[in-house]
Write an enzyme that holds these catalytic residues in place. Structure first.
Site, mmCIF file in Angstrom:
data_model
loop_
_atom_site.group_PDB
_atom_site.id
_atom_site.type_symbol
_atom_site.label_atom_id
_atom_site.label_comp_id
_atom_site.label_asym_id
_atom_site.label_seq_id
_atom_site.Cartn_x
_atom_site.Cartn_y
_atom_site.Cartn_z
ATOM 1 N N CYS A 5 -26.761 -11.986 31.961
ATOM 2 C CA CYS A 5 -26.253 -11.985 33.331
ATOM 3 C C CYS A 5 -25.386 -10.752 33.466
ATOM 4 C CB CYS A 5 -25.452 -13.256 33.618
ATOM 5 S SG CYS A 5 -24.770 -13.302 35.299
ATOM 6 N N GLU A 21 -31.592 -10.857 38.706
ATOM 7 C CA GLU A 21 -32.402 -10.559 37.529
ATOM 8 C C GLU A 21 -33.607 -9.757 37.992
ATOM 9 O OE1 GLU A 21 -32.696 -9.613 34.378
ATOM 10 O OE2 GLU A 21 -31.409 -11.371 34.068
#
Length: 246
Positions: free
Chosen positions: A2, A119
């Site tokens: 992340c 992402e």
């Protein structure tokens, strides 16, 4: 992993969602669309007192606060603060035993509030397509994190930092990456934040895929310098899990 996320909420919403009783933030809207490592970020934690022990009310409950720290954990024993640049994430597997994280895991767990995270997915030979992953119900995400306080021996400055814990992906995230942030069930917030509660490692698992949706967004998100609402412009249909219905 992340490495970029979004927080778009007002402090009153965060207080309700995370049970915050104390806040260093005055009531206001928080609108950050492209949060990147080394920046100042909001975390939810049990309020620390002297020697970092948790302040508790008369009924024994901890006072929970919204605090601002730097993203990229610097262990208390580190000599060089630049080590934090490599510690924006902590792998769930063995996090309680790793020298960089075990002290924080034992006593300084936190929640990183987010409206979503980004992402990237490779598509053939073309550029990667960024996706925004968020809750379908619009509620904020509570990402499992750790925080630490590091003292600069030269200046005596105290610097507070954090890391986001990652785990194996659920079915949706597996379409994008082999890791994802640990997204806590709101029912587990108290257990995660309380260092005296047993079984914290049991919470470090992928959340149900049906909680989430992944929406392709503008490639402007690729640069942290672009921090405005335009990066959320949809670039297609939400990602579908191969061979499954969510």
């Amino acid at each position: 992993m992340c490495g970029r996320y979004l927080l778009r909420a007002d402090t009153r919403l965060l207080e309700r969602a995370f049970g915050i009783t104390e806040s260093s933030e005055t009531p206001r809207d928080l609108a950050r669309f492209n949060i990147a490592p080394s920046q100042s970020v909001a975390i939810v934690r049990n309020r620390p007192g002297r020697e970092l022990t948790i302040i508790r009310r008369a009924d024994g409950a901890a006072e929970r606060e919204l605090a601002s720290v730097r993203w990229g954990l610097i262990p208390a024993w580190a000599k060089d603060p630049s080590v934090g640049n490599r510690m924006i994430n902590a792998r769930a597997e063995g996090v309680s035993d790793k020298p960089s994280f075990r002290a924080a895991f034992r006593s300084r767990r936190c929640i990183v509030p987010a409206s979503g995270f980004y992402e990237w997915q490779r598509q053939g030979r073309g550029p990667k397509q960024p996706h925004l992953i968020r809750r379908k119900d619009g509620e904020p995400l509570g990402l499992a994190g750790l925080w630490e306080r590091w003292h600069d021996r030269a200046s005596s400055e105290a610097v507070e930092t954090c890391t986001i814990i990652t785990c194996a992906p659920n079915e949706l995230m597996a379409e994008l990456h082999d890791r994802m942030p640990v997204i806590l069930d709101p029912a587990d917030y108290d257990r995660w934040l309380d260092p005296e509660a047993p079984g914290a490692e049991e919470l470090l698992r992928p959340c149900p895929a049906e909680w989430l949706e992944a929406v392709p967004v503008s490639t402007r998100v690729n640069s942290p310098a672009n921090d405005d609402e335009s990066i959320l412009q949809s670039e297609g249909e939400p990602l579908k899990v191969q061979g499954a219905l969510l």
